[in-house]
Design an enzyme around this catalytic site. Sequence first.
Site, mmCIF file in Angstrom:
data_model
loop_
_atom_site.group_PDB
_atom_site.id
_atom_site.type_symbol
_atom_site.label_atom_id
_atom_site.label_comp_id
_atom_site.label_asym_id
_atom_site.label_seq_id
_atom_site.Cartn_x
_atom_site.Cartn_y
_atom_site.Cartn_z
ATOM 1 N N ASN A 129 7.484 0.907 -7.342
ATOM 2 C CA ASN A 129 6.173 1.454 -7.671
ATOM 3 C C ASN A 129 6.162 2.985 -7.732
ATOM 4 O O ASN A 129 5.179 3.583 -8.161
ATOM 5 C CB ASN A 129 5.169 0.970 -6.610
ATOM 6 C CG ASN A 129 3.812 1.602 -6.755
ATOM 7 O OD1 ASN A 129 3.128 1.424 -7.759
ATOM 8 N ND2 ASN A 129 3.410 2.388 -5.770
ATOM 9 N N TYR A 201 5.450 10.962 -19.634
ATOM 10 C CA TYR A 201 4.910 9.889 -18.801
ATOM 11 C C TYR A 201 4.812 8.594 -19.611
ATOM 12 O O TYR A 201 5.257 7.533 -19.160
ATOM 13 C CB TYR A 201 3.530 10.284 -18.270
ATOM 14 C CG TYR A 201 2.905 9.251 -17.351
ATOM 15 C CD1 TYR A 201 3.281 9.171 -16.012
ATOM 16 C CD2 TYR A 201 1.941 8.362 -17.820
ATOM 17 C CE1 TYR A 201 2.715 8.230 -15.165
ATOM 18 C CE2 TYR A 201 1.370 7.414 -16.982
ATOM 19 C CZ TYR A 201 1.755 7.351 -15.655
ATOM 20 O OH TYR A 201 1.188 6.407 -14.826
ATOM 21 N N SER A 204 8.234 7.209 -20.391
ATOM 22 C CA SER A 204 8.861 6.610 -19.207
ATOM 23 C C SER A 204 8.272 5.245 -18.893
ATOM 24 O O SER A 204 8.987 4.320 -18.499
ATOM 25 C CB SER A 204 8.720 7.547 -18.000
ATOM 26 O OG SER A 204 7.375 7.630 -17.556
ATOM 27 N N ILE A 234 -6.940 3.919 -12.510
ATOM 28 C CA ILE A 234 -7.094 3.425 -11.143
ATOM 29 C C ILE A 234 -7.274 4.624 -10.226
ATOM 30 O O ILE A 234 -6.571 5.632 -10.373
ATOM 31 C CB ILE A 234 -5.847 2.632 -10.690
ATOM 32 C CG1 ILE A 234 -5.474 1.542 -11.711
ATOM 33 C CG2 ILE A 234 -6.077 2.025 -9.311
ATOM 34 C CD1 ILE A 234 -6.502 0.456 -11.905
#
Length: 308
Positions: A129, A201, A204, A234
């Site tokens: 994560n 980002y 990736s 989130i």
Amino acid sequence: MAEQAKQRVAALGKQLTGSADVPPPITKVAGRSAGARVEGKVVIVTGANSILGIGRASSHQFAENGARAVYICDFDGSNLEAHKREINALYPAVDVHVRQFDASDEKAVKAVVDDALERYGRLDIFFANAGIVGPHQSFADMSKADFMKVLDVNVSNVWLAAKYGAPAMMKTSADKPASGGSIIGTASVAGLRSNAGSTPYSASKAAVVSLAQTIAYQLVGTNIRANAICPGIIETGMTAPTYEAARKRGTEKKIGQLNPLRRGGNADEIARVALFLGSDESSYVNGQAWAVDGGLSSGHPFVPGKMA
């Protein structure tokens, strides 16, 4: 009821009952849905330090659902011991181990997997994560070093989780008679659609999705599954500045306005999916990118009434 429909119903009834009065049992792979969903499993979670994070919330879900041991890991160790005390207080039967390391450090990843094997003789779930955002710049304005750092951290940590986690998940014993396990990588809706993150980002996170797909095929026959979770907006430590700025402006309700649920999500909503993918209840889910984004990636977002 038409005669043809009656015949169809009768045929279905005969098929269900067979020659006996009692229908054959349903074949089940997982245990009771109302029970502990990862009972006895050994779990590694990276990116677990943030108070608001997906890693912390997922560690709680794994512990609450009967994990034998949970390794909570992060490059930043400022909150890890507090998280351990909290989980120990809530779920005293679960062994909680704190590890502070860079999830893209190959030796460190190997070491935590080796520790799990030495202590428990097994590894069942590796939730990779960990991740970073990188610079909020146009692709033309950033350096190659900044670009590659985002890819290195966000992609290699998932690859390393599989490289060392998968062989550990293949280990068998009296306690674990068959090979099996679950590798989960945190991707993003930014890896599925544009305009949800910066160039490195997004690249990736698209790579994390691809890793889950290719790794799943390379683990053929091992009963080890690889999947990616693709969160939308989130509230986590990573997005906290956005939420704080919106609250100051009084525009918090605009967060997530482009998805059908018209809201942002919270870490526990992602953790529930991580729990499912780690459990045997997802035993036939493999090589998938699970969007958990309020429906954002299901269409082409627009603001109603503002097409032109």
